[in-house]
Motif scaffolding. Structure first.
Motif, PDB file in Angstrom:
ATOM      1  N   ARG A  34      -3.472   5.294   3.566  1.00 13.74           N
ATOM      2  CA  ARG A  34      -4.827   5.429   4.278  1.00 13.74           C
ATOM      3  C   ARG A  34      -5.969   6.072   3.346  1.00 13.74           C
ATOM      4  N   CYS A  58      -9.914  -1.313   6.829  1.00 14.02           N
ATOM      5  CA  CYS A  58      -8.856  -1.045   7.316  1.00 14.02           C
ATOM      6  C   CYS A  58      -8.710  -1.595   8.868  1.00 14.02           C
ATOM      7  N   ASN A 101       0.798  -1.266   0.038  1.00 14.73           N
ATOM      8  CA  ASN A 101       0.093  -0.049   0.045  1.00 14.73           C
ATOM      9  C   ASN A 101       1.059   1.189  -0.110  1.00 14.73           C
ATOM     10  N   ILE A 153       4.678  -0.257   4.067  1.00 12.79           N
ATOM     11  CA  ILE A 153       3.599  -0.037   4.881  1.00 12.79           C
ATOM     12  C   ILE A 153       2.412  -1.051   4.160  1.00 12.79           C
ATOM     13  N   ASN A 154       1.586  -1.821   4.856  1.00 16.07           N
ATOM     14  CA  ASN A 154       0.428  -2.446   4.398  1.00 16.07           C
ATOM     15  C   ASN A 154      -0.760  -2.390   5.384  1.00 16.07           C
ATOM     16  N   ILE A 155      -1.874  -2.174   4.978  1.00 12.82           N
ATOM     17  CA  ILE A 155      -3.141  -2.269   5.680  1.00 12.82           C
ATOM     18  C   ILE A 155      -4.118  -3.417   5.134  1.00 12.82           C
ATOM     19  N   VAL A 192       3.843  -2.506   9.667  1.00 14.22           N
ATOM     20  CA  VAL A 192       4.817  -1.695   8.935  1.00 14.22           C
ATOM     21  C   VAL A 192       6.230  -2.516   8.989  1.00 14.22           C
ATOM     22  N   LEU A 251       2.028   6.718   4.650  1.00  9.07           N
ATOM     23  CA  LEU A 251       1.100   6.183   5.731  1.00  9.07           C
ATOM     24  C   LEU A 251      -0.157   6.919   5.196  1.00  9.07           C
ATOM     25  N   LEU A 287      -2.561  -2.842  10.489  1.00 10.63           N
ATOM     26  CA  LEU A 287      -1.536  -2.075  10.099  1.00 10.63           C
ATOM     27  C   LEU A 287      -0.287  -2.470  10.335  1.00 10.63           C
TER      28      LEU A 287
END
Ligand code: SF4
Length: 197
Positions: free
Chosen positions: A137, A171, A88, A97-99, A176, A133, A174
């Motif tokens: 988002r 979401c 993401n 970063i992945n949500i 990281v 981030l 999260l």
């Protein structure tokens, strides 16, 4: 314009392996050479669809993808030899970063495989962690909510994250990656093209 040189230096300093390609087609061809006679699982991703990677790997591997075979394969996907996903957001400082809503994709970037490949199109790269981030988002998640047809304020308006408490919120976790995890090889595939959102 993403600073690929800085990103690559910072990723390698965080113990990630890095490969870099001008086009998604070149990245796909590379992964075809690297992944042979393996069990492979994919995370949900528009970028992987853009690359045609499922079709490229199927002839020489056993490939699991819930987007094709349905959610009943998700647990089997947790322990394949290889995991492939996109991301993401990535900061030029090197954080990935992945949500996630279900949690399968973020879990597989942490544990369960011999090798994970994380594919990064140039549109996913931001100068700083905070900017990466924010983008994950406020840009990526609303577009994913729209694509999935979720009843969330971001899907209705398409402009930003409302930090909703909707039952259909996508979401929910999260992750990281500050460094490559100890349990497996993590290779970052940088692509100088737009991939996914
Ligand atoms: S938290 Fe809710 S409003 Fe924000 S991006 Fe996710 S689903 Fe949309």
């Amino acid at each position: 314009m993403a600073d690929f040189a800085t990103l690559r230096t910072n990723l390698e300093a965080r113990h990630f392996s890095v490969q870099e390609f001008d086009t998604a087609a070149e990245a796909t061809a590379y992964l075809q050479t690297q992944i042979q006679e393996k069990t492979v699982a994919f995370g949900g991703s528009m970028g992987l669809t853009d690359m045609g990677l499922y079709e490229a790997l199927c002839p020489n591997n056993t490939v699991i993808w819930h987007a094709v075979q349905g959610h009943e394969v998700l647990k089997d996907a947790m322990t394949t030899n290889v995991y492939v996903c996109t991301t993401n957001g990535v900061a030029e400082t090197g954080e990935i970063i992945n949500i996630d809503g279900t949690g399968n994709r973020v879990a597989s970037t942490l544990f369960g495989h011999d090798t994970s490949y994380i594919i990064v199109g140039e549109n996913k790269i931001s100068p700083t962690y905070d900017e990466a981030l924010w983008r994950a988002r406020n840009v990526v998640a609303p577009k994913n909510a729209q694509r999935l047809g979720r009843k969330t304020p971001c899907a209705a308006k398409g402009d930003k994250c409302y930090d909703c408490n909707s039952p259909e919120r996508i979401c929910r976790g999260l992750v990281v990656l500050w460094n490559a995890v100890n349990s497996m090889k993590t290779e970052i595939i940088l692509v100088h093209e737009t991939l996914g959102y």
